[in-house]
Write an enzyme that holds these catalytic residues in place. Structure first.
Site, PDB file in Angstrom:
ATOM      1  N   GLY A  48       0.810  -1.216   0.000  1.00  0.00           N
ATOM      2  CA  GLY A  48       0.000   0.000   0.000  1.00  0.00           C
ATOM      3  C   GLY A  48       0.845   1.267   0.000  1.00  0.00           C
ATOM      4  N   HIS A 269       5.864 -21.287   9.199  1.00  0.00           N
ATOM      5  CA  HIS A 269       7.293 -21.018   9.117  1.00  0.00           C
ATOM      6  C   HIS A 269       8.026 -21.963  10.058  1.00  0.00           C
ATOM      7  CE1 HIS A 269      11.093 -18.980   9.083  1.00  0.00           C
ATOM      8  NE2 HIS A 269      10.656 -18.156   8.160  1.00  0.00           N
ATOM      9  N   ARG A 333      10.013 -23.823   3.086  1.00  0.00           N
ATOM     10  CA  ARG A 333       9.421 -23.764   4.427  1.00  0.00           C
ATOM     11  C   ARG A 333       8.474 -24.905   4.725  1.00  0.00           C
ATOM     12  NH1 ARG A 333       8.473 -17.263   4.425  1.00  0.00           N
ATOM     13  NH2 ARG A 333      10.666 -16.860   4.794  1.00  0.00           N
TER      14      ARG A 333
END
Ligand SMILES: Cc1cc2nc3c(=O)[nH]c(=O)nc-3n(C[C@H](O)[C@H](O)[C@H](O)COP(=O)(O)OP(=O)(O)OC[C@H]3O[C@@H](n4cnc5c(N)ncnc54)[C@H](O)[C@@H]3O)c2cc1C
Ligand code: FES
Lengths: 640, 248
Positions: A48, A269, A333
């Site tokens: 953004g 993770h 991961r």
């Protein structure tokens, strides 16, 4: 099988030429006319913030919103390890094509090729832009940019600024943004929470926000709306995300018709600090970059409770190096997380809870010395020591997987526009580039790519090719949306029950982690689909939300976010149930190879699942975007 | 453990605030300070009472959102640590702990422990950047920067903009905050073009926002969670003098 709602609008031609060709074919807004267009950007993270700054530079009239007190505090600030780019500065065989290939493969062949290719192409411009802004990237002695390796790649393409890469990239974007604020091109609205999307004549034309300081319900109108509101990891309660992260903006847009794609693709993770108790409010990530030098192991024998330094080499199982000799500790991961879980399920976990594995720096420290390790990872080691009271220079870290990132998000086409005309979605909030698993250091890349280099073009095309009669906030659609927001706030305050908001959120998190977490089955998902609506009912009957709607009320903010999660969680579980294959971070116990790897089912599931809202508690409608692989042929992923 | 807390409660910007007593029972040494407050808030919420407002987001020392003064010290007793990273093992059973908001003219209290730090954004907006637009940047390696300079820039760039420096300063000066950005950009080649205009504009904005001047007491450095060195302030003064001589 693609639904008519889903036209990805991928340009024709060879993959390497698509973006250039599209840039040429897109309509442009005359520079003198840009000022006449107002664009709302919700979010000030990498996606953004970079979008708002770039659109301001181009001359659009930009309104930018965030929930924190300053745009600089968006959750992107917390990213540690680095950002990928196909610069091939290391002369080690990298290329745009290789980054593209690694990302499609890393995503387990569940992403849209054309988007990923563009991401890889633009990655090189991101680094140039950030360097020019004064981002203090790590350097080699000769003054050139340094790189490190991240999981899922055999080349060194990750740029970093100590363990604070996200902070430095975000501050770069923030400073560009503040420059536009200073010049009057961007108006900044901090401490505002978007609570509804306003649609006029089928197009996104505005938002309703709550001013978090005064409690006022405010209306803003625009010609287009961009959501860059981040991911929904906190649906699991404990995650590495910031505590104010939420699905609210995306969910309210979904309730207004925007399709939600692949919500079940969540990333766990592998290297986070394990949970220490019930009071815990978040989990702390230890960056993946640590796996460059740290070696992951558990004792070979079950129930071996000796302290790590007393476990000799021959009694240690460096299971990643053993099972995946070519990638070793740098497997992606999802693979690393699942293997940690397997080791713990097998009774070989370490620490008091048995829910941890070691990440050991002894060999690296012996090889390069503690000072070099400190220079590379000092802040991470310090963070670890503060939380656990252990010294990672002396004893191995204890780590365990935690929810970290969400690949799913609002569905977007090649232009990053949702199925609602005018509503664009960037960064972690969209679903577009990472398929079923994101590679490390690729989220920062995507956020900045979307904001600096994609949306400035595609939004111009939308504005130039769409009839947009003037709309003001007096329009009925604004009134209706504002009433809707006000009503929900009143409802929350009216329950006046006895249960804490956090308590319910924690309970939701437990359901999600146990039944919709690292391993999922039809049985666990069906159970979750019964438990979530029951908890939602309980929330609406018995939650306590004290305080007034007319000033800063953090309980009310929190309750609103949890209420949305209680609706969204059901969609996530449903999506996971529907996808009976395993892929990337979505592991269905029913679908695995003999050695426990995720087994895809390309014949039946090579599609994006995009869900259409039909009402709370009502089955959403499923739309499918077929995934076509012209370049990278899907195979069973192997990192052996 | 059990702690006696004295927490600043203030209904709004104009209301008079006061310290209110709360008992914190069953505090685990592994809790963070903010998690200890979460537990108290959960109790208040269940009783239908207004929870204590305080800011936090990342809870790992990087966003700069958390901002509590503990026993008179911004971010509490640990050096180089934000309050969200402070753990309860740092406190003793039975201890009395006072919790207050940042106090500075330029940071008005919004409610309880929450303050308005938008003045920091205005200081950056005044000039804390390199004025380049997206699109024209040269190749990243076209601007070599020595490792030493890059590290030096990073030491300053590590500032999280929390405002503890202002809260600790008896003049409520923003010098440490400003000087960090000025130092970062004045050592890097990218920052040279606007080196003089930047320092003048940022200092003027800080004055306009009501931050005080610096009298070299060093309290700011002592509480800075990122240990930004006070030598940056001397650098900023030199940059300012240089700018004045350059006639900017
Ligand atoms: C601890 C950690 C470490 C990471 N490390 C890495 C890394 O090394 N490399 C990498 O590539 N990725 C990393 N990631 C992932 C990456 O940081 C994020 O995916 C990425 O920064 C998301 O950026 P974003 O701009 O999409 O959203 P965010 O940065 O989350 O920003 C969201 C913005 O939206 C605003 N917002 C949200 N909801 C609303 C609402 N309802 N109304 C108004 N505003 C709203 C927020 O205020 C904020 O400004 C890491 C993530 C974590 C959690
Ligand atoms: S909450 Fe982010 S620094 Fe403390």
């Amino acid at each position: 099988m693609s639904s008519s709602k889903l036209d990805a609008k991928v340009p024709g031609g060879p993959i390497a030429d698509k973006w250039d060709r599209h840039k040429f074919e897109m309509k442009l807004v005359n520079p003198a006319n840009k000022r006449k267009y107002t664009v709302i950007v919700v979010g000030t993270g990498l996606a953004g913030g970079s979008a708002a700054a770039s659109l301001g530079e181009l001359g659009y009239n930009v309104l930018n919103f965030c929930i924190q007190d300053s745009p600089r505090r968006a959750h992107s600030i917390a990213a540690q390890g680095g950002i990928n780019a196909a610069k091939n500065y290391q002369n080690d065989g990298d290329s745009v094509y290789r980054l593209f290939y690694d990302t499609v493969k890393g995503g387990d062949y569940r992403s849209r090729e054309a988007n990923v290719y563009r991401l890889a192409q633009l990655s090189v411009n991101i680094i140039d832009q950030c360097v020019a802004q004064g981002v203090p990237f790590a350097r080699e002695y000769g003054g050139l940019l340094d790189n490190r390796s991240f999981g899922g790649a055999q080349v060194s393409r990750t740029f970093y600024a100590r363990g604070q890469t996200g902070q430095q990239l975000l501050l770069g974007a923030y400073q560009s943004l503040m420059r536009q604020v200073h010049q009057g091109a961007v108006r900044m609205f901090a401490r505002r929470e978007m609570l509804d999307l306003v649609i006029v004549d089928g197009k996104a034309r505005g938002i309703i926000v709550r001013n978090l300081i005064t409690g006022a319900i405010e209306r803003y109108a625009a010609d287009a709306v961009i959501l860059a509101t981040g991911g929904y990891g906190t649906v699991y309660y404990l995650s590495t995300n910031a505590v104010n992260s939420n699905v609210t903006a995306a969910w309210r847009a979904h309730k207004r018709g925007a399709l939600f794609a692949n919500p079940c693709y969540t990333q766990i993770h592998p290297t986070c600090i394990p949970v220490s108790g019930d009071h815990q409010s978040k989990l702390t990530l230890m960056s993946e970059s640590l796996r460059n030098d740290g070696r992951v192991w558990v004792p070979k024998k079950q129930g071996d409770k000796r302290p790590p330094e007393q476990i000799p080499e021959e009694d240690r199982d460096y299971y990643l190096e053993r099972k995946y000799p070519s990638f070793g500790n740098l497997v992606p991961r999802d693979v690393a997380s699942r293997n940690a879980k397997q080791a713990c399920d097998d009774g070989r976990g370490v620490g008091d809870s048995g829910l941890a594995v070691y990440l050991d720096f002894k060999d690296a420290i012996a090889r390069v010395g503690p000072e070099t390790i400190k220079a590379k990872y000092g802040n991470l080691f310090q963070m670890y020591a503060k939380i656990t009271d252990d010294d990672p220079y002396a004893v191995p870290m204890r780590i365990y997987p935690a929810i970290h990132y969400t690949m799913g998000g609002l569905w977007v086409d090649y232009n990053l526009m949702s199925n609602v005309p005018g509503l664009h979605v960037l960064g972690e909030a969209n679903f577009s580039d990472h398929g079923a698993n994101r590679l490390g250091a690729s989220a920062l890349m995507q956020g900045l790519c979307d904001g600096y280099f994609v949306i400035p073009y595609t939004i111009g095309h939308y504005l130039a090719s769409t009839a947009l009669p003037k709309v003001t906030t007096d329009h009925d659609a604004f009134g209706e949306a504002a009433d809707n927001v006000q009503q929900r706030i009143n409802q929350l305050l009216a329950v006046k029950g006895s249960r804490g908001i956090r308590e319910i959120h924690r309970e939701l998190g437990r359901i999600m982690w146990d039944d919709v977490g690292m391993a999922r089955s039809a049985q666990s998902l069906t159970r979750a689909l019964a438990r979530i609506p029951a908890l939602r009912d309980e929330f609406w009957h018995d939650v306590s939300v004290p305080g007034s709607p007319d000033n800063l009320n953090q309980s009310l903010e929190y309750a609103g976010r949890v209420a949305d999660y209680l609706e969204f969680a059901e969609l996530l579980a449903l999506d996971a149930l529907q996808r009976s294959e395993s892929c990337g971070g979505h592991f269905r116990e029913e679908s695995q190879t003999p050695d426990g790897e995720a087994l895809r089912d390309d014949d039946n599931f090579s599609y994006v699942a995009a869900w259409e809202f039909q009402g709370v508690g009502r089955a959403p409608a499923l739309h499918k975007e077929a995934l076509v692989f012209d370049e990278v042929h899907p195979t069973q992923r192997s990192y052996k | 453990m059990r702690l006696n807390l004295k927490i600043w409660r203030q209904a709004g910007p104009d209301g008079a605030g006061k310290l209110v007593d709360y008992a914190a029972d069953h505090v685990s040494p592994d809790m963070s300070f903010l998690e200890m407050l979460d537990v108290i808030n959960e109790r208040l919420v269940k009783q239908g009472e207004d929870a204590i407002s305080f800011d936090s987001d990342c809870r790992e020392g990087i966003c700069g959102m958390c901002s509590l003064v503990i026993n008179g010290v911004p971010h509490g007793p640990d050096r180089g640590t934000t309050v969200c990273q402070l753990h309860m093992r740092r406190f003793k059973d039975g201890e009395t702990v006072t919790i207050e908001p940042w106090r500075a003219r330029a940071f008005p209290v919004v409610k309880d422990l929450v303050v308005d730090r938008s003045a920091f954004d205005r200081i950056i907006a005044a000039g804390g950047y390199v004025s380049i637009n997206v699109g024209g940047a040269p190749d990243g390696n076209a601007i070599p920067v020595s490792k030493q300079v890059a590290e030096q820039a990073m030491d300053s760039a590590a500032c999280i903009g929390c405002g503890a420096c202002v809260a600790a300063c008896k003049n409520a000066s923003a010098h440490l905050f400003m000087s960090a950005k000025i130092a970062q950009l004045s050592v890097l080649p990218q920052g040279q073009v606007e080196r003089t205009t930047r320092v003048v504009a940022m200092i003027a904005q800080a004055d306009a926002d009501g931050f005080g001047s610096c009298s070299n007491e060093g309290e700011c450095e002592a509480v800075c969670p990122k240990e930004i060195p006070i030598s940056n302030i001397a650098r900023m003064s030199r940059e300012f003098t240089r700018a004045v001589f350059a006639g900017k």
